[in-house]
Design an enzyme around this catalytic site. Structure first.
Site, mmCIF file in Angstrom:
data_model
loop_
_atom_site.group_PDB
_atom_site.id
_atom_site.type_symbol
_atom_site.label_atom_id
_atom_site.label_comp_id
_atom_site.label_asym_id
_atom_site.label_seq_id
_atom_site.Cartn_x
_atom_site.Cartn_y
_atom_site.Cartn_z
ATOM 1 N N GLU A 22 0.820 -1.218 0.000
ATOM 2 C CA GLU A 22 0.000 0.000 0.000
ATOM 3 C C GLU A 22 0.851 1.264 0.000
ATOM 4 O O GLU A 22 2.055 1.216 0.265
ATOM 5 C CB GLU A 22 -0.958 0.003 1.187
ATOM 6 C CG GLU A 22 -0.253 -0.130 2.512
ATOM 7 C CD GLU A 22 -0.826 0.758 3.603
ATOM 8 O OE1 GLU A 22 -1.317 1.858 3.316
ATOM 9 O OE2 GLU A 22 -0.731 0.341 4.759
ATOM 10 N N LYS A 155 -3.086 -1.472 14.377
ATOM 11 C CA LYS A 155 -2.144 -0.513 14.965
ATOM 12 C C LYS A 155 -2.432 -0.334 16.458
ATOM 13 O O LYS A 155 -3.576 -0.267 16.874
ATOM 14 C CB LYS A 155 -2.218 0.811 14.224
ATOM 15 C CG LYS A 155 -1.405 0.729 12.926
ATOM 16 C CD LYS A 155 -1.443 2.004 12.174
ATOM 17 C CE LYS A 155 -2.835 2.247 11.718
ATOM 18 N NZ LYS A 155 -3.040 2.112 10.303
#
Ligand code: PSU
Ligand code: MN
Length: 302
Positions: A22, A155
């Site tokens: 990405e 995350k």
């Protein structure tokens, strides 16, 4: 509106392993010039592990699957300050002929459209902490798209228990890669146990074949813990995250800007160790993704 690089097209046509990468982690997740170095190193890692890299971004209204050096440099150019596109933003960026870095959600949907089955990133988005109802579109794309996303967990700045529950509700298959516990991005442990574990790329590829070939189901999240040597202690990370969240609150940062703000804060408050760990875990994910892509491709040959 979608342009697949020749090398990627050839690999896909010949049934060879391809790994999508990405661009938001590059453009918005890391400081310059670490971001450009990582973009190049991730591609090199995928190649060294025997697969073809396909970094995805939107440039001048074209969704590009596989970028050249000039395109990578454009992504990190501080003068341009490239936008961040999630899956629902993609049509507008294409229609208006704009540039954007793609998040996990946008990258996943474009990768799948091109015929790629495996994707490596750092950490996925998820349910943010607090009562804001800020839930990343990454989760919905994972549910929808038949793609294996290799990451080091959601995350750590997120609400991990809620993110794990949301993945379960959305019927995303979460596979611990050599672990029975959900890794927490900068750290190897979260205290959240997983239902499923695989111990090598062949086992992972067999699960992908069963999920897509037989069951016609959506995404698989392969959670691969950060290498021990660069893992950060949870107590330290938690302390930094509290400071980051407080700063975001004081400065009224929300929406799309929140994740980049928190990551940048973590980079500073940790004296750079968060950046080194983020790069190391992304590199490890690229390697594992290439191995899974190879195992998946060779099984299709049989
Ligand atoms: N992983 C990283 N760094 C990042 C991201 C992931 O190591 O910057 C990006 C991904 O692009 C992910 C996005 O999709 O953060 C999530 O943003 P949000 O919470 O706004 O959906
Ligand atoms: Mn959000």
């Amino acid at each position: 509106m979608i342009v697949i690089a020749e090398e990627v097209q050839d690999a896909l046509a010949e049934g060879r392993a391809v790994v999508a990468l990405e661009s938001t982690i590059i453009a918005h997740g890391l400081p310059f010039p670490d971001n450009l170095r990582l973009a190049n190193e991730l591609e090199a890692q995928v190649r060294a592990s025997g697969a073809v890299p396909a970094t995805i971004a939107i440039l001048q209204g074209q969704a590009r699957v596989g970028l050249d050096q000039r395109a990578l440099e454009r992504l990190v150019d501080p003068q341009i300050r490239i936008a961040k596109a999630g899956a629902s933003d993609v049509p507008v960026v294409l229609a208006k002929g704009l540039d954007a870095a793609t998040t996990v959600s946008a990258t996943s949907e474009l990768a799948a459209m091109a015929g790629v089955r495996v994707f490596a990133t750092g950490g996925i988005g998820g349910v943010h902490r607090g009562e804001s109802w800020d839930v990343s579109a990454d989760l919905l794309s994972l549910a929808k798209v038949p793609l294996a996303v290799v990451c080091a967990g959601p995350k750590a700045i997120l609400d991990l228990p809620r993110t794990a529950e949301a993945l379960e509700s959305l019927s995303v298959l979460v596979l611990g890669y050599g672990t029975s516990e959900l890794p927490a991005f900068y750290s190897r442990e979260s205290g959240i146990m997983l239902e499923h574990r695989v111990d090598d790329a062949e086992q992972a590829a067999a699960c992908l074949r069963a999920r897509w070939g037989l069951m016609k189901q959506g995404g698989v999240l392969v959670v691969n813990p950060v290498p021990e040597a660069l893992a950060l202690p949870r107590s330290k990370v938690d302390h930094w995250i509290e400071q980051a969240l407080q700063a975001a609150d004081e400065q009224q940062i929300s929406g799309k800007a929140l994740t980049p703000f928190l990551l940048q804060f973590m980079a500073q408050v940790s004296g750079g160790s968060a950046v080194a760990t983020n790069c190391a875990l992304a590199m490890h994910n690229a390697k594992v993704a290439a191995e899974i892509a190879k195992a998946y491709a060779s099984a299709l040959d049989d």
